[in-house]
Write a protein that holds these residues in place. Sequence first.
Motif, PDB file in Angstrom:
ATOM      1  N   CYS A 159      38.702  10.979  52.614  1.00 20.12           N
ATOM      2  CA  CYS A 159      38.322  11.080  51.198  1.00 20.12           C
ATOM      3  C   CYS A 159      39.495  10.800  50.273  1.00 20.12           C
ATOM      4  CB  CYS A 159      37.793  12.484  50.898  1.00 20.12           C
ATOM      5  SG  CYS A 159      36.341  12.955  51.852  1.00 20.12           S
ATOM      6  N   LEU A 160      39.161  10.276  49.108  1.00 24.62           N
ATOM      7  CA  LEU A 160      40.115  10.094  48.020  1.00 24.62           C
ATOM      8  C   LEU A 160      39.682  10.984  46.864  1.00 24.62           C
ATOM      9  CD1 LEU A 160      42.434   8.534  46.535  1.00 24.62           C
ATOM     10  CD2 LEU A 160      40.650   6.943  45.767  1.00 24.62           C
ATOM     11  N   PHE A 161      40.584  11.847  46.414  1.00 22.23           N
ATOM     12  CA  PHE A 161      40.307  12.733  45.283  1.00 22.23           C
ATOM     13  C   PHE A 161      40.986  12.172  44.040  1.00 22.23           C
ATOM     14  CE2 PHE A 161      41.591  16.403  42.621  1.00 22.23           C
ATOM     15  CZ  PHE A 161      40.330  16.881  42.303  1.00 22.23           C
ATOM     16  N   VAL A 162      40.216  11.998  42.966  1.00 22.60           N
ATOM     17  CA  VAL A 162      40.730  11.458  41.707  1.00 22.60           C
ATOM     18  C   VAL A 162      40.532  12.500  40.619  1.00 22.60           C
ATOM     19  CG1 VAL A 162      40.582   9.585  40.016  1.00 22.60           C
ATOM     20  CG2 VAL A 162      40.100   9.133  42.439  1.00 22.60           C
ATOM     21  N   ASP A 163      41.584  12.776  39.857  1.00 17.07           N
ATOM     22  CA  ASP A 163      41.511  13.783  38.794  1.00 17.07           C
ATOM     23  C   ASP A 163      42.556  13.421  37.747  1.00 17.07           C
ATOM     24  OD1 ASP A 163      41.894  16.537  37.429  1.00 17.07           O
ATOM     25  OD2 ASP A 163      40.293  16.951  38.850  1.00 17.07           O
ATOM     26  N   ASP A 164      42.390  13.943  36.533  1.00 13.84           N
ATOM     27  CA  ASP A 164      43.401  13.680  35.508  1.00 13.84           C
ATOM     28  C   ASP A 164      44.492  14.744  35.482  1.00 13.84           C
ATOM     29  OD1 ASP A 164      42.007  15.782  34.414  1.00 13.84           O
ATOM     30  OD2 ASP A 164      41.294  14.683  32.663  1.00 13.84           O
ATOM     31  N   SER A 165      44.465  15.673  36.443  1.00 11.13           N
ATOM     32  CA  SER A 165      45.492  16.714  36.533  1.00 11.13           C
ATOM     33  C   SER A 165      46.381  16.469  37.744  1.00 11.13           C
ATOM     34  CB  SER A 165      44.851  18.099  36.653  1.00 11.13           C
ATOM     35  OG  SER A 165      45.797  19.058  37.079  1.00 11.13           O
ATOM     36  N   GLU A 167      48.520  18.423  39.066  1.00 11.24           N
ATOM     37  CA  GLU A 167      48.571  19.614  39.900  1.00 11.24           C
ATOM     38  C   GLU A 167      47.369  19.690  40.839  1.00 11.24           C
ATOM     39  OE1 GLU A 167      48.903  19.571  36.611  1.00 11.24           O
ATOM     40  OE2 GLU A 167      51.041  20.047  36.375  1.00 11.24           O
ATOM     41  N   LEU A 168      46.202  19.323  40.335  1.00 13.32           N
ATOM     42  CA  LEU A 168      45.004  19.391  41.158  1.00 13.32           C
ATOM     43  C   LEU A 168      44.977  18.295  42.210  1.00 13.32           C
ATOM     44  CD1 LEU A 168      42.329  20.294  38.458  1.00 13.32           C
ATOM     45  CD2 LEU A 168      43.587  21.817  39.984  1.00 13.32           C
ATOM     46  N   VAL A 169      45.518  17.137  41.879  1.00 13.82           N
ATOM     47  CA  VAL A 169      45.631  16.076  42.873  1.00 13.82           C
ATOM     48  C   VAL A 169      46.635  16.468  43.952  1.00 13.82           C
ATOM     49  CG1 VAL A 169      46.355  13.690  43.267  1.00 13.82           C
ATOM     50  CG2 VAL A 169      44.896  14.251  41.307  1.00 13.82           C
ATOM     51  N   ALA A 170      47.761  17.045  43.550  1.00  9.62           N
ATOM     52  CA  ALA A 170      48.756  17.497  44.527  1.00  9.62           C
ATOM     53  C   ALA A 170      48.158  18.544  45.461  1.00  9.62           C
ATOM     54  CB  ALA A 170      49.982  18.050  43.810  1.00  9.62           C
ATOM     55  N   ARG A 180      44.785  10.384  43.776  1.00 11.86           N
ATOM     56  CA  ARG A 180      45.300   9.582  42.674  1.00 11.86           C
ATOM     57  C   ARG A 180      45.068  10.343  41.373  1.00 11.86           C
ATOM     58  NH1 ARG A 180      46.823   7.221  46.439  1.00 11.86           N
ATOM     59  NH2 ARG A 180      47.106   4.980  46.787  1.00 11.86           N
ATOM     60  N   VAL A 181      46.080  10.365  40.534  1.00  2.77           N
ATOM     61  CA  VAL A 181      45.943  10.925  39.196  1.00  2.77           C
ATOM     62  C   VAL A 181      45.505   9.809  38.253  1.00  2.77           C
ATOM     63  CG1 VAL A 181      47.082  12.108  37.287  1.00  2.77           C
ATOM     64  CG2 VAL A 181      47.756  12.611  39.631  1.00  2.77           C
ATOM     65  N   LEU A 182      44.485  10.059  37.475  1.00  4.12           N
ATOM     66  CA  LEU A 182      44.034   9.099  36.473  1.00  4.12           C
ATOM     67  C   LEU A 182      44.785   9.377  35.180  1.00  4.12           C
ATOM     68  CD1 LEU A 182      42.177   6.841  35.535  1.00  4.12           C
ATOM     69  CD2 LEU A 182      40.389   8.553  35.126  1.00  4.12           C
TER      70      LEU A 182
END
Length: 204
Positions: A159-165, A167-170, A180-182
Amino acid sequence: MRPKGGRWNPRADFEQTLLAHEPSLTPEQLEQAIARGDDYLAALSATPDYHDYHRFVLRHLGVDATSRLLADLRREVPPAVYLEVFPDVEQTLQELSRRGVRMAVVSDAWPELPELHAGLGIRRYFEAYAISAVLGCTKPDPRMYHHASSALGLAPEQCLFVDDSPELVAAAMGLGYAGRVLCRDSITADVPFVGSLTEILDLF
């Protein structure tokens, strides 16, 4: 998605609804009252009672907060009246779906999020939702990430997790997910990032 007009409160149709009741109000009066409403919301530590919030704003406009007006300000309207997706969203989701990429949403949100997505025309792209108000936890609790990947029948490393945070991506990457951080407005270099959602297509 984002609120139309760049604000969550009051809703984007607030001025139109209010002017139907009080057509003499000026743009300057509305702007000043909404600014006072921002101060009211900022002082709260929990989700506001929206009738109380509207009463506060209306009081600063000198408008009587009748039950009819309060009901109109909170009437059910299609999500597209006050929400919109970013320009790159639907095209990217459509292409990911065409390529057979399975998708889920992981969000600190209320239970009606799937219905909001349906109203914006993007619900059909997602097989599952991990919603904080439903699961009783918020990101970065591992249960949020695992609920989504398990619902898709996939292991974290698939899975690939994409978020604008960042900290949450880390946090997701620490659990074995790719991430990936957006960064739509600024570049974040601490973790892998993309500047537009369309850049995700290069990873599939």
